[in-house]
Design a protein around this motif. Structure first.
Motif, PDB file in Angstrom:
ATOM      1  N   MET A  55      90.804 114.270 -43.732  1.00  0.00           N
ATOM      2  CA  MET A  55      89.387 114.262 -44.141  1.00  0.00           C
ATOM      3  C   MET A  55      88.792 112.874 -43.915  1.00  0.00           C
ATOM      4  SD  MET A  55      87.344 115.999 -46.755  1.00  0.00           S
ATOM      5  CE  MET A  55      86.286 115.648 -48.084  1.00  0.00           C
ATOM      6  N   LYS A  56      87.647 112.821 -43.227  1.00  0.00           N
ATOM      7  CA  LYS A  56      86.997 111.530 -42.987  1.00  0.00           C
ATOM      8  C   LYS A  56      85.727 111.439 -43.818  1.00  0.00           C
ATOM      9  CE  LYS A  56      89.171 111.257 -38.616  1.00  0.00           C
ATOM     10  NZ  LYS A  56      89.336 112.282 -37.614  1.00  0.00           N
ATOM     11  N   ILE A  57      85.553 110.302 -44.450  1.00  0.00           N
ATOM     12  CA  ILE A  57      84.399 110.109 -45.325  1.00  0.00           C
ATOM     13  C   ILE A  57      83.655 108.842 -44.917  1.00  0.00           C
ATOM     14  CG2 ILE A  57      83.751 109.467 -47.707  1.00  0.00           C
ATOM     15  CD1 ILE A  57      85.713 111.511 -48.703  1.00  0.00           C
ATOM     16  N   LEU A  58      82.344 108.991 -44.783  1.00  0.00           N
ATOM     17  CA  LEU A  58      81.496 107.847 -44.430  1.00  0.00           C
ATOM     18  C   LEU A  58      80.896 107.263 -45.705  1.00  0.00           C
ATOM     19  CD1 LEU A  58      80.028 106.189 -42.202  1.00  0.00           C
ATOM     20  CD2 LEU A  58      78.228 107.951 -42.248  1.00  0.00           C
ATOM     21  N   VAL A  59      81.035 105.961 -45.858  1.00  0.00           N
ATOM     22  CA  VAL A  59      80.445 105.286 -47.023  1.00  0.00           C
ATOM     23  C   VAL A  59      79.270 104.442 -46.538  1.00  0.00           C
ATOM     24  CG1 VAL A  59      80.848 103.535 -48.802  1.00  0.00           C
ATOM     25  CG2 VAL A  59      82.594 105.265 -48.336  1.00  0.00           C
ATOM     26  N   LEU A  60      78.115 104.647 -47.162  1.00  0.00           N
ATOM     27  CA  LEU A  60      76.910 103.919 -46.760  1.00  0.00           C
ATOM     28  C   LEU A  60      76.366 103.098 -47.919  1.00  0.00           C
ATOM     29  CD1 LEU A  60      74.865 106.614 -44.796  1.00  0.00           C
ATOM     30  CD2 LEU A  60      76.162 104.708 -43.842  1.00  0.00           C
ATOM     31  N   ASN A  61      75.941 101.898 -47.584  1.00  0.00           N
ATOM     32  CA  ASN A  61      75.314 101.016 -48.571  1.00  0.00           C
ATOM     33  C   ASN A  61      73.971 100.591 -47.971  1.00  0.00           C
ATOM     34  OD1 ASN A  61      74.531  98.995 -50.268  1.00  0.00           O
ATOM     35  ND2 ASN A  61      76.448  97.837 -50.156  1.00  0.00           N
ATOM     36  N   CYS A  62      72.905 101.264 -48.393  1.00  0.00           N
ATOM     37  CA  CYS A  62      71.595 101.023 -47.788  1.00  0.00           C
ATOM     38  C   CYS A  62      70.807 100.004 -48.602  1.00  0.00           C
ATOM     39  CB  CYS A  62      70.788 102.322 -47.727  1.00  0.00           C
ATOM     40  SG  CYS A  62      71.549 103.550 -46.673  1.00  0.00           S
ATOM     41  N   GLY A  63      70.498  98.872 -47.997  1.00  0.00           N
ATOM     42  CA  GLY A  63      69.634  97.872 -48.622  1.00  0.00           C
ATOM     43  C   GLY A  63      68.231  98.014 -48.068  1.00  0.00           C
ATOM     44  N   SER A  64      67.318  97.142 -48.523  1.00  0.00           N
ATOM     45  CA  SER A  64      65.926  97.329 -48.108  1.00  0.00           C
ATOM     46  C   SER A  64      65.751  97.125 -46.603  1.00  0.00           C
ATOM     47  CB  SER A  64      65.018  96.388 -48.893  1.00  0.00           C
ATOM     48  OG  SER A  64      65.495  95.079 -48.755  1.00  0.00           O
ATOM     49  N   ALA A 120      93.477 110.422 -45.747  1.00  0.00           N
ATOM     50  CA  ALA A 120      94.910 110.726 -45.857  1.00  0.00           C
ATOM     51  C   ALA A 120      95.682 109.448 -46.194  1.00  0.00           C
ATOM     52  CB  ALA A 120      95.408 111.334 -44.559  1.00  0.00           C
ATOM     53  N   ASP A 121      95.310 108.330 -45.551  1.00  0.00           N
ATOM     54  CA  ASP A 121      96.008 107.076 -45.846  1.00  0.00           C
ATOM     55  C   ASP A 121      95.037 105.983 -46.306  1.00  0.00           C
ATOM     56  OD1 ASP A 121      94.683 106.666 -43.510  1.00  0.00           O
ATOM     57  OD2 ASP A 121      96.406 105.964 -42.359  1.00  0.00           O
ATOM     58  N   GLU A 122      93.818 106.387 -46.586  1.00  0.00           N
ATOM     59  CA  GLU A 122      92.752 105.479 -47.048  1.00  0.00           C
ATOM     60  C   GLU A 122      92.531 104.314 -46.075  1.00  0.00           C
ATOM     61  OE1 GLU A 122      93.618 104.548 -51.185  1.00  0.00           O
ATOM     62  OE2 GLU A 122      92.553 106.359 -51.800  1.00  0.00           O
ATOM     63  N   SER A 168      82.944  97.574 -58.613  1.00  0.00           N
ATOM     64  CA  SER A 168      83.891  96.486 -58.401  1.00  0.00           C
ATOM     65  C   SER A 168      84.735  96.251 -59.667  1.00  0.00           C
ATOM     66  CB  SER A 168      83.134  95.212 -58.023  1.00  0.00           C
ATOM     67  OG  SER A 168      84.002  94.115 -57.996  1.00  0.00           O
ATOM     68  N   HIS A 169      84.072  96.194 -60.819  1.00  0.00           N
ATOM     69  CA  HIS A 169      84.817  95.963 -62.069  1.00  0.00           C
ATOM     70  C   HIS A 169      85.818  97.101 -62.313  1.00  0.00           C
ATOM     71  CE1 HIS A 169      82.584  92.423 -63.226  1.00  0.00           C
ATOM     72  NE2 HIS A 169      81.430  93.050 -63.238  1.00  0.00           N
ATOM     73  N   ARG A 170      85.395  98.323 -61.982  1.00  0.00           N
ATOM     74  CA  ARG A 170      86.296  99.476 -62.178  1.00  0.00           C
ATOM     75  C   ARG A 170      87.535  99.325 -61.290  1.00  0.00           C
ATOM     76  NH1 ARG A 170      85.552 105.459 -60.473  1.00  0.00           N
ATOM     77  NH2 ARG A 170      83.547 104.837 -59.591  1.00  0.00           N
ATOM     78  N   TYR A 171      87.294  98.958 -60.014  1.00  0.00           N
ATOM     79  CA  TYR A 171      88.415  98.823 -59.083  1.00  0.00           C
ATOM     80  C   TYR A 171      89.394  97.749 -59.543  1.00  0.00           C
ATOM     81  CZ  TYR A 171      91.087  97.874 -54.880  1.00  0.00           C
ATOM     82  OH  TYR A 171      92.128  97.684 -53.999  1.00  0.00           O
ATOM     83  N   VAL A 172      88.876  96.551 -59.843  1.00  0.00           N
ATOM     84  CA  VAL A 172      89.816  95.469 -60.192  1.00  0.00           C
ATOM     85  C   VAL A 172      90.462  95.729 -61.557  1.00  0.00           C
ATOM     86  CG1 VAL A 172      88.668  93.760 -58.729  1.00  0.00           C
ATOM     87  CG2 VAL A 172      88.128  93.819 -61.152  1.00  0.00           C
ATOM     88  N   ASN A 191      87.192  96.153 -53.749  1.00  0.00           N
ATOM     89  CA  ASN A 191      87.036  97.133 -52.668  1.00  0.00           C
ATOM     90  C   ASN A 191      86.128  98.262 -53.157  1.00  0.00           C
ATOM     91  OD1 ASN A 191      87.226  98.750 -50.471  1.00  0.00           O
ATOM     92  ND2 ASN A 191      89.447  98.508 -50.223  1.00  0.00           N
ATOM     93  N   GLU A 192      84.832  97.950 -53.194  1.00  0.00           N
ATOM     94  CA  GLU A 192      83.869  98.925 -53.715  1.00  0.00           C
ATOM     95  C   GLU A 192      83.772 100.156 -52.807  1.00  0.00           C
ATOM     96  OE1 GLU A 192      81.473  95.330 -53.892  1.00  0.00           O
ATOM     97  OE2 GLU A 192      80.389  96.222 -55.560  1.00  0.00           O
ATOM     98  N   GLU A 193      83.893  99.927 -51.510  1.00  0.00           N
ATOM     99  CA  GLU A 193      83.748 101.045 -50.566  1.00  0.00           C
ATOM    100  C   GLU A 193      84.853 102.075 -50.770  1.00  0.00           C
ATOM    101  OE1 GLU A 193      83.761  97.865 -49.707  1.00  0.00           O
ATOM    102  OE2 GLU A 193      81.652  97.572 -49.172  1.00  0.00           O
ATOM    103  N   LEU A 194      86.068 101.578 -51.049  1.00  0.00           N
ATOM    104  CA  LEU A 194      87.176 102.510 -51.263  1.00  0.00           C
ATOM    105  C   LEU A 194      86.936 103.356 -52.519  1.00  0.00           C
ATOM    106  CD1 LEU A 194      89.937 103.620 -50.495  1.00  0.00           C
ATOM    107  CD2 LEU A 194      90.994 101.724 -51.752  1.00  0.00           C
ATOM    108  N   VAL A 195      86.403 102.730 -53.569  1.00  0.00           N
ATOM    109  CA  VAL A 195      86.105 103.488 -54.796  1.00  0.00           C
ATOM    110  C   VAL A 195      85.062 104.567 -54.483  1.00  0.00           C
ATOM    111  CG1 VAL A 195      85.182 103.348 -57.141  1.00  0.00           C
ATOM    112  CG2 VAL A 195      86.624 101.514 -56.271  1.00  0.00           C
ATOM    113  N   ILE A 196      84.059 104.201 -53.684  1.00  0.00           N
ATOM    114  CA  ILE A 196      83.006 105.175 -53.335  1.00  0.00           C
ATOM    115  C   ILE A 196      83.621 106.333 -52.537  1.00  0.00           C
ATOM    116  CG2 ILE A 196      80.869 105.511 -52.011  1.00  0.00           C
ATOM    117  CD1 ILE A 196      80.159 102.567 -52.734  1.00  0.00           C
ATOM    118  N   ALA A 197      84.497 105.995 -51.587  1.00  0.00           N
ATOM    119  CA  ALA A 197      85.141 107.049 -50.783  1.00  0.00           C
ATOM    120  C   ALA A 197      86.013 107.940 -51.678  1.00  0.00           C
ATOM    121  CB  ALA A 197      85.974 106.407 -49.673  1.00  0.00           C
TER     122      ALA A 197
END
Ligand code: ADP
Length: 407
Positions: free
Chosen positions: A1-10, A21-23, A183-187, A383-389
């Protein structure tokens, strides 16, 4: 399974494509200067050279189209077809008073995001544009929104209420929200792992020190307190943000400098912090270099920053009734051995003893306290992106979704 993580700023979109499968990260990159003449897309597929192109990107729709086209490009793409991307996770800065977890995107969620635009006028509109752009270009792909505020929603009222009339909490949701939650959740989870303690039992003080910076007290996986507030302007002094100050300074400066609401907002968000105090930069590296060369304002800026970190560590140590670990993360926390040393040199009183050599050589996840230190000190790259994924994957599976139920 492939997941796209997007962080849209202004005016930017950052992306990472994960193979769950292997993150692993299949590709990552960003689009900058959306809406301007010189928009650039930087893309890096795993194990290959970074590439840059100039692309016309008048808006977020065209920026996301450029990202998707790059991901399927026969030369530098990493998937053959967009259908391989099974879900999209969006980072959302402000979830307002009602989102306490990541959620699947539907009409109601988008309507709530619109309703709370006032709370994050710079960030949330871009995220909504990103959601809509993905929906148009990948209409059947489920999307999940992951909020910077959600992790903090469990804070007790004594820590999120301000001393203003209660009616403003009821009427306008004026309260502490807290940010950098992902971030706080991940660490926090990684710290419990490094301690060999169940997450539900670990007491952690997480120091996310980047351009934006916040501390968070985590008690058994729940946030007890955090330093950012109603907006990400509160708490520590940051690159260009003032952090905590006497609110009377706001109307005093407005009067003295003849500033309107926008003017004072700009001054406190963009011209303050390390930049405003040191007069050197918003970036801690030149500020540190100037301080080491004897620049008194740069030295003072660093002292104020360190003192504020200590202020919150002390408060959170008491609030938590002790701590198992203190974690340093984000650009400054992960890379500045000097700031870590300055902070930790004053922590003997709570039984945290720095291993100076480990601190100097820290690279990746590292224990930087001495073996007999009562409170462990860790460097943990966030690793915020990994948490989002991960959240996206979990929600998409959990909901066992039909693909036609969005919008
Ligand atoms: P944000 O994501 O909030 O924009 P980052 O987490 O990237 O911020 O952190 C940016 C900060 O990290 C800057 O002040 C920068 O100087 C600092 N930083 C990055 N790399 C280093 C380094 N090698 N040494 C010291 N500080 C660093």
């Amino acid at each position: 399974m492939k997941i796209l993580v997007l962080n849209c700023g202004s005016s930017s979109v950052k992306y990472q494509l994960f193979r769950m499968a292997d993150e692993s990260i299949l590709a990552k990159g960003f689009v900058d200067q959306i809406g301007m003449d010189n928009s650039v897309l930087e893309h890096q597929a795993a194990g290959r050279e970074k590439i840059n192109f100039k692309v016309e990107m008048p808006d977020h729709f065209s920026a996301i189209r450029a990202v998707l086209e790059t991901l399927i490009d026969p030369n530098y793409g990493v998937v053959r077809d967009l259908w391989e991307i099974r879900a999209v996770g969006h980072r959302i800065v402000h979830g307002g008073p009602n989102f306490s977890n990541s959620v699947l995107v539907d009409d109601k969620v988008v309507a709530e995001l619109r309703r709370i635009i006032e709370l994050a006028p710079l960030h949330n509109p871009a995220a909504i544009m990103g959601i809509e752009a993905c929906h148009k270009q990948m209409p059947n792909v489920p999307m999940v929104v992951v909020f910077d505020t959600a992790f903090h929603r469990g804070m007790p009222p004594r820590n999120y209420l301000y001393g203003v009339p209660y009616k403003y909490y009821e009427k306008y949701s004026v309260r502490r929200y807290g940010f950098h939650g992902t971030s706080h959740r991940y660490v926090g989870m990684r710290a419990a792992d490094m301690l060999g303690k169940p997450y539900e039992e670990a007491k952690t003080i997480s120091c996310h020190l980047g351009n934006g910076a916040s501390l968070c007290a985590i008690d058994g996986g729940r946030v007890l307190d955090t330093s950012m507030g109603f907006t990400p302007l509160a708490g520590l002094l940051m690159g260009t943000r003032c952090g905590d100050l006497d609110p009377a300074v706001v109307y005093y400066l407005m009067k003295k400098e003849n500033l309107d609401a926008e003017g004072i907002n700009n001054l406190l968000n963009k011209q303050s912090g390390l930049l405003g105090l040191s007069g050197v930069s918003n970036d801690i590296r030149p500020v540190t270099a100037a301080a080491l060369a004897g620049n008194p304002r740069a030295m003072m800026a660093i002292s104020v920053f360190v003192r504020q970190i200590l202020h919150y560590i002390g408060a959170y140590y008491l609030e938590l009734g002790g701590a198992d670990s203190i974690v340093f993360t984000a650009g400054i926390g992960e890379n500045s051995s000097l700031i870590r040393k300055k902070v930790c040199s004053q922590l003997a009183v709570i039984g945290a003893a720095l291993d100076e050599e480990a601190n100097l050589n820290a690279c990746g996840e590292t224990v930087i306290s001495l073996p007999d230190s009562k409170v462990k000190i860790f460097v943990i790259p966030t690793n915020e992106e990994l948490v989002i994924a991960r959240d996206t994957l979990e929600i998409v599976y959990e909901k066992n979704m039909g693909l036609d139920r969005f919008f």
